[in-house]
Design a protein around this motif. Structure first.
Motif, PDB file in Angstrom:
ATOM      1  N   ALA A  46       0.872  -1.321  -0.054  1.00  0.00           N
ATOM      2  CA  ALA A  46      -0.080   0.130  -0.052  1.00  0.00           C
ATOM      3  C   ALA A  46       0.776   1.145   0.156  1.00  0.00           C
ATOM      4  N   PHE A  47       1.895   1.283   0.540  1.00  0.00           N
ATOM      5  CA  PHE A  47       2.849   2.275   0.890  1.00  0.00           C
ATOM      6  C   PHE A  47       3.413   2.892  -0.544  1.00  0.00           C
ATOM      7  N   ALA A  48       3.442   1.946  -1.384  1.00  0.00           N
ATOM      8  CA  ALA A  48       3.935   2.033  -2.842  1.00  0.00           C
ATOM      9  C   ALA A  48       2.826   2.352  -4.030  1.00  0.00           C
ATOM     10  N   VAL A  49       1.755   2.337  -3.479  1.00  0.00           N
ATOM     11  CA  VAL A  49       0.612   2.586  -4.564  1.00  0.00           C
ATOM     12  C   VAL A  49       0.660   4.095  -5.047  1.00  0.00           C
ATOM     13  N   PRO A  50       0.615   4.507  -6.449  1.00  0.00           N
ATOM     14  CA  PRO A  50       0.840   5.816  -6.729  1.00  0.00           C
ATOM     15  C   PRO A  50      -0.584   6.406  -6.192  1.00  0.00           C
ATOM     16  N   SER A  51      -0.520   7.985  -6.430  1.00  0.00           N
ATOM     17  CA  SER A  51      -1.729   8.513  -6.028  1.00  0.00           C
ATOM     18  C   SER A  51      -2.699   8.540  -6.990  1.00  0.00           C
ATOM     19  N   GLU A  52      -2.562   8.054  -8.229  1.00  0.00           N
ATOM     20  CA  GLU A  52      -3.777   8.066  -9.111  1.00  0.00           C
ATOM     21  C   GLU A  52      -4.434   6.513  -8.916  1.00  0.00           C
ATOM     22  N   LYS A  53      -3.974   5.811  -8.142  1.00  0.00           N
ATOM     23  CA  LYS A  53      -4.608   4.481  -8.012  1.00  0.00           C
ATOM     24  C   LYS A  53      -4.970   4.430  -6.348  1.00  0.00           C
TER      25      LYS A  53
END
Length: 269
Positions: A46-53
């Motif tokens: 979750a920490f690595a999920v980009p802002s658009e997703k």
């Protein structure tokens, strides 16, 4: 940020305490298939999920927090199984049946190091390893890893279910198995929602691949044989971008490392 309610996610009851089963339950806490693994795996993904997703970040983080609740349930189950010993053990060990049972079939460190409580270890007492956690930074790769994690977790819970006759433990494990069913399906749904993601990463231009081998099954048998005509040796590939074929490793000659061997003084004169 997390908020903790002093209430278990699901009721945990033990009718007949069993120190040996407490040892087995440790695998579901700190083992390679355990809840510590998936809780941290989903959290770091979750920490690595980009802002658009952000919808995927929420999915991962909410599931991670649920898994933290599963750790609490299992730790409670371990403690309740260590609070007493079986009737047979009580009859044999008059002075301290719990410790006697621990030494005979349980995990001594649960008594010696944790005061009859759960520990962040597996069923052999090996400490939990962050090496179990898969968080690649690629959302599709992580979702496939999550399907595997829930599959092995469900397999472990099913095996534990068959190892006990305690109705409370079967009820708790039935709940955990059901949640594994949901989680497997939600990760599959997320993969489908992501769309065309195969091969992973699908952002690498396939024209840069070696086009002679990118859909070829390579047999490693010494003796040459005919195409076995399996689903992975012929026909369209699942990504719809190629046709499977059958062949052998091309061969690249002997490794030329003599100069390095000389420099490292590896030869015996």
């Amino acid at each position: 940020m997390f908020f903790h309610e002093n209430e278990l996610q699901y009721e945990v009851e033990v009718t007949e305490p069993d120190p040996y089963f407490a040892k087995m339950l440790q695998q579901a806490i700190g083992g390679a298939e355990g809840e510590m693994r998936v809780a941290l795996q989903y959290m770091f993904q979750a920490f690595a999920v980009p802002s658009e997703k952000q919808e995927y970040r929420r999915l991962l983080m909410e599931t991670a927090v649920e898994e933290l609740g599963h750790i609490e349930m299992l730790a409670t189950a371990v403690t309740k199984n260590l609070e007493g010993a079986s009737r047979e053990v009580r009859e044999e060990a008059a002075e301290d049946p719990v410790i006697a049972a621990m030494m005979e079939g349980g995990q001594p460190r649960q008594a010696l190091s944790a005061g009859l409580h759960a520990m962040p270890v597996d069923s052999n007492g090996v400490p939990f390893s962050g090496g179990y956690v898969v968080a690649s930074g690629n959302l599709a790769a992580d979702m496939y890893a999550n399907v595997m994690a829930e599959s092995t977790g469900r397999l472990l819970a099913a095996r534990l279910y068959e190892m006990t006759d305690d109705p409370g433990m079967k009820d708790m494990l039935s709940y955990l198995i059901a949640r594994d069913t949901m989680h497997q399906n939600q990760w599959h749904a997320a993969i489908e929602d992501l769309g065309d993601v195969v091969p992973v990463p699908n952002s690498f231009p396939q024209e840069k691949e070696n086009q002679d081998v990118n859909y070829q099954f390579m047999s490693t048998f010494r003796e040459r044989h005919e195409d076995p005509e399996e689903a992975w040796t012929q026909g369209a590939s699942p990504d719809g971008k190629g046709e499977f074929s059958f062949g052998y490793q091309p061969g690249g000659g002997a490794p030329d490392v003599d100069e390095m061997l000389d420099e490292m003084y590896n030869d015996v004169e």
